[in-house]
Design an enzyme around this catalytic site. Structure first.
Site, PDB file in Angstrom:
ATOM      1  N   GLU A  66      17.470 -13.150-127.003  1.00 41.06           N
ATOM      2  CA  GLU A  66      16.559 -12.538-127.974  1.00 41.06           C
ATOM      3  C   GLU A  66      16.052 -11.182-127.511  1.00 41.06           C
ATOM      4  OE1 GLU A  66      14.517 -16.680-129.501  1.00 41.06           O
ATOM      5  OE2 GLU A  66      13.881 -15.837-127.603  1.00 41.06           O
ATOM      6  N   GLN A 150       7.821 -23.396-116.170  1.00 45.21           N
ATOM      7  CA  GLN A 150       6.553 -22.853-116.706  1.00 45.21           C
ATOM      8  C   GLN A 150       5.333 -23.637-116.241  1.00 45.21           C
ATOM      9  OE1 GLN A 150       7.059 -20.040-118.547  1.00 45.21           O
ATOM     10  NE2 GLN A 150       9.235 -20.470-118.289  1.00 45.21           N
ATOM     11  N   ASP A 171       7.597 -36.018-116.875  1.00 42.76           N
ATOM     12  CA  ASP A 171       8.885 -35.359-117.156  1.00 42.76           C
ATOM     13  C   ASP A 171       9.944 -36.456-117.137  1.00 42.76           C
ATOM     14  OD1 ASP A 171      10.036 -32.160-116.656  1.00 42.76           O
ATOM     15  OD2 ASP A 171      11.494 -33.802-116.546  1.00 42.76           O
ATOM     16  N   ASP A 237      10.840 -23.479-129.460  1.00 38.01           N
ATOM     17  CA  ASP A 237      10.708 -22.054-129.787  1.00 38.01           C
ATOM     18  C   ASP A 237      11.995 -21.488-130.364  1.00 38.01           C
ATOM     19  OD1 ASP A 237      12.177 -22.203-127.479  1.00 38.01           O
ATOM     20  OD2 ASP A 237      10.958 -20.823-126.304  1.00 38.01           O
ATOM     21  N   VAL A 303       5.188 -19.926-129.906  1.00 35.44           N
ATOM     22  CA  VAL A 303       6.617 -19.639-129.697  1.00 35.44           C
ATOM     23  C   VAL A 303       6.830 -18.429-128.784  1.00 35.44           C
ATOM     24  CG1 VAL A 303       7.442 -20.712-131.830  1.00 35.44           C
ATOM     25  CG2 VAL A 303       6.715 -18.323-131.877  1.00 35.44           C
TER      26      VAL A 303
HETATM   27  P1  NAD Z   1      12.762 -25.796-117.582  1.00 30.23           P
HETATM   28  O1  NAD Z   1      14.145 -26.112-117.969  1.00 30.23           O
HETATM   29  O2  NAD Z   1      12.495 -25.208-116.248  1.00 30.23           O
HETATM   30  O3  NAD Z   1      11.854 -27.128-117.698  1.00 30.23           O
HETATM   31  C1  NAD Z   1      11.901 -27.994-118.796  1.00 30.23           C
HETATM   32  C2  NAD Z   1      11.548 -29.397-118.330  1.00 30.23           C
HETATM   33  O4  NAD Z   1      11.484 -30.240-119.502  1.00 30.23           O
HETATM   34  C3  NAD Z   1      12.586 -30.009-117.393  1.00 30.23           C
HETATM   35  O5  NAD Z   1      11.955 -30.406-116.188  1.00 30.23           O
HETATM   36  C4  NAD Z   1      13.127 -31.211-118.186  1.00 30.23           C
HETATM   37  O6  NAD Z   1      13.469 -32.321-117.366  1.00 30.23           O
HETATM   38  C5  NAD Z   1      11.941 -31.512-119.098  1.00 30.23           C
HETATM   39  N1  NAD Z   1      12.262 -32.310-120.294  1.00 30.23           N
HETATM   40  C6  NAD Z   1      13.320 -32.178-121.143  1.00 30.23           C
HETATM   41  N2  NAD Z   1      13.244 -33.111-122.121  1.00 30.23           N
HETATM   42  C7  NAD Z   1      12.111 -33.822-121.882  1.00 30.23           C
HETATM   43  C8  NAD Z   1      11.490 -34.914-122.530  1.00 30.23           C
HETATM   44  N3  NAD Z   1      12.029 -35.478-123.621  1.00 30.23           N
HETATM   45  N4  NAD Z   1      10.314 -35.395-122.031  1.00 30.23           N
HETATM   46  C9  NAD Z   1       9.774 -34.853-120.915  1.00 30.23           C
HETATM   47  N5  NAD Z   1      10.334 -33.832-120.239  1.00 30.23           N
HETATM   48  C10 NAD Z   1      11.485 -33.320-120.719  1.00 30.23           C
HETATM   49  O7  NAD Z   1      12.177 -24.845-118.735  1.00 30.23           O
HETATM   50  P2  NAD Z   1      10.867 -23.932-118.728  1.00 30.23           P
HETATM   51  O8  NAD Z   1      11.192 -22.560-118.252  1.00 30.23           O
HETATM   52  O9  NAD Z   1       9.732 -24.666-118.087  1.00 30.23           O
HETATM   53  O10 NAD Z   1      10.617 -23.819-120.294  1.00 30.23           O
HETATM   54  C11 NAD Z   1      10.294 -24.958-121.054  1.00 30.23           C
HETATM   55  C12 NAD Z   1      10.397 -24.633-122.530  1.00 30.23           C
HETATM   56  O11 NAD Z   1       9.395 -23.665-122.873  1.00 30.23           O
HETATM   57  C13 NAD Z   1      11.741 -24.012-122.927  1.00 30.23           C
HETATM   58  O12 NAD Z   1      12.168 -24.614-124.131  1.00 30.23           O
HETATM   59  C14 NAD Z   1      11.430 -22.552-123.157  1.00 30.23           C
HETATM   60  O13 NAD Z   1      12.272 -21.972-124.120  1.00 30.23           O
HETATM   61  C15 NAD Z   1       9.993 -22.630-123.640  1.00 30.23           C
HETATM   62  N6  NAD Z   1       9.214 -21.421-123.400  1.00 30.23           N
HETATM   63  C16 NAD Z   1       8.342 -21.048-124.370  1.00 30.23           C
HETATM   64  C17 NAD Z   1       7.583 -19.913-124.203  1.00 30.23           C
HETATM   65  C18 NAD Z   1       6.588 -19.516-125.254  1.00 30.23           C
HETATM   66  O14 NAD Z   1       6.082 -18.392-125.203  1.00 30.23           O
HETATM   67  N7  NAD Z   1       6.259 -20.373-126.176  1.00 30.23           N
HETATM   68  C19 NAD Z   1       7.704 -19.134-123.023  1.00 30.23           C
HETATM   69  C20 NAD Z   1       8.582 -19.561-122.030  1.00 30.23           C
HETATM   70  C21 NAD Z   1       9.329 -20.719-122.231  1.00 30.23           C
END
Ligand code: NAD
Length: 352
Positions: A66, A150, A171, A237, A303
């Site tokens: 993006e 995050q 998690d 998102d 998002v």
């Molecule tokens: P990441 O891959 O490092 O961590 C995601 C975690 O979610 C993993 O540990 C995974 O095991 C866990 N997970 C997956 N399915 C699950 C479930 N059903 N129940 C519980 N845990 C589950 O990713 P990240 O960098 O931490 O980002 C997480 C999400 O946040 C991503 O989808 C990313 O796109 C989104 N994000 C949003 C924003 C925003 O501004 N809104 C900013 C950054 C990231």
């Protein structure tokens, strides 16, 4: 803004990942989260000044790439960011990013920076800034569902800005929860690893969902959410990527950043196009109401919007004066005569 001097524009400042890490430590992580929340809130206050557009997304089966541009008329910024949930299985991150800030008066870039760390910081600062307006008074306990990249930043921002001191962690991958416990155990939180998401949300005043999966997931079902809770739903998102059962949306007051983008990407993509939402900038400026009762369920369908990245870039530019963790990057051509680009090329002509 003073007019630029041509020689000053030959180089732009570049903040590498290495320098960003040094900068965070020299400012202090929690100070930086609070500062960023203030910059973001200030920019939400002047929301109407900005050029706004939903981010430009290029989707593939594995993820999304993006571009997120915006301008306040004086500065122009954009971020490049990806979201690839399957990446972690290959030892790669789900989200990586870099961004750029430029002057509107000349169009010249000023600052290029890594934004993987900066995105985690600005996302956490945004979540906590929003929670400071919407979460129930005196909230101390947060459920953190999704313990990936995050999550520690979310926890620290919620503590620094909202006073959260207890984290209930869940998690699907226990190793992710163990990582959070390891990283935060010296940071003064009461850390409670939980075996199920139902256990994690027990007694929590704030529920953060931050999972990564490219599907309509149901991380929270309706029966898991009680009256008075604030939900900080930030993992969904993308089109086709959500975290909450739609019944939760139907009984919550939903707050968003920029509706045209959130209706495409957020939890509310599950709802009709005219589903009512409140824009956060209106809550911050007092045009709209935030939390109005102790029993209300407030839901931030976050998002990530370009203005939050712009605020982070603006903050970084300001901080580089006192914390000069940057390199000069030769990215702008600087012919002696602006129309003699060909002449400039001769500077590097092999001698002999
Ligand atoms: P990441 O891959 O490092 O961590 C995601 C975690 O979610 C993993 O540990 C995974 O095991 C866990 N997970 C997956 N399915 C699950 C479930 N059903 N129940 C519980 N845990 C589950 O990713 P990240 O960098 O931490 O980002 C997480 C999400 O946040 C991503 O989808 C990313 O796109 C989104 N994000 C949003 C924003 C925003 O501004 N809104 C900013 C950054 C990231």
């Amino acid at each position: 803004m003073p007019a630029p001097i041509a020689s000053e524009l030959a180089y732009i400042r570049f903040v590498s990942v290495e320098n960003m890490m040094k900068l965070v430590h020299s400012i202090g992580l929690e100070t930086m989260l609070k500062d960023l929340a203030r910059y973001i809130e200030d920019d939400f206050r002047r929301w109407e000044k900005f050029d706004k557009t939903p981010r430009v997304a290029s989707h593939s089966a594995e993820g999304v790439i993006e571009l997120m541009p915006t301008s306040d008329g004086e500065d122009y910024g954009f971020k490049y960011v990806n979201g690839h949930p399957k990446n972690t299985r290959e030892g790669l991150q789900t989200v990586t990013a870099f961004g750029l800030l430029a002057r509107v008066d000349t169009g010249y870039p000023e600052l290029l920076t890594e934004m993987t760390l900066l995105t985690a910081l600005r996302t956490a600062a945004t979540s906590a800034m929003v929670a400071s307006h919407l979460a129930p008074k005196g909230a101390r306990v947060m459920a953190m569902i999704g313990n990936g990249a995050q999550s520690e930043f979310q926890a620290l921002a919620m503590r620094a800005i909202c006073g959260i001191d207890t984290l209930r962690l869940y998690d699907i991958d226990r190793a992710a929860t163990e990582k959070v416990v390891r990283n935060l155990k010296q940071k003064g939180f009461d850390l409670v690893p939980c075996a199920t998401p139902e256990e994690a949300v027990e007694g929590a005043q704030i529920i953060t969902t931050c999972t990564a999966d490219k599907q309509y997931a149901t991380i929270l079902t309706d029966n898991m959410v009680g009256s008075g809770q604030h939900i900080n739903a930030i993992g969904g998102d993308c089109p086709g990527k959500t975290e909450l059962h739609k019944d939760i949306l139907a009984r919550s007051d939903v707050f968003v950043e920029y509706p045209p983008q959130t209706r495409i990407e957020g939890e509310i993509q599950q709802m009709p196009d005219d589903f009512p939402v409140t824009e956060m900038w209106q809550v911050i400026t007092g045009v709209a109401k935030g939390r109005t009762s102790a029993r209300q369920i407030t839901l931030f369908d976050g998002v990530g919007f370009a203005i939050e990245d712009f605020s982070a870039l603006r903050y970084l530019r300001d901080k580089l004066h006192d914390h000069p963790h940057y390199q000069e990057l030769d990215i702008i051509a600087d012919p002696d005569d602006p129309r003699d680009l060909f002449g400039m090329l001769q500077r590097a002509r092999p001698v002999g």
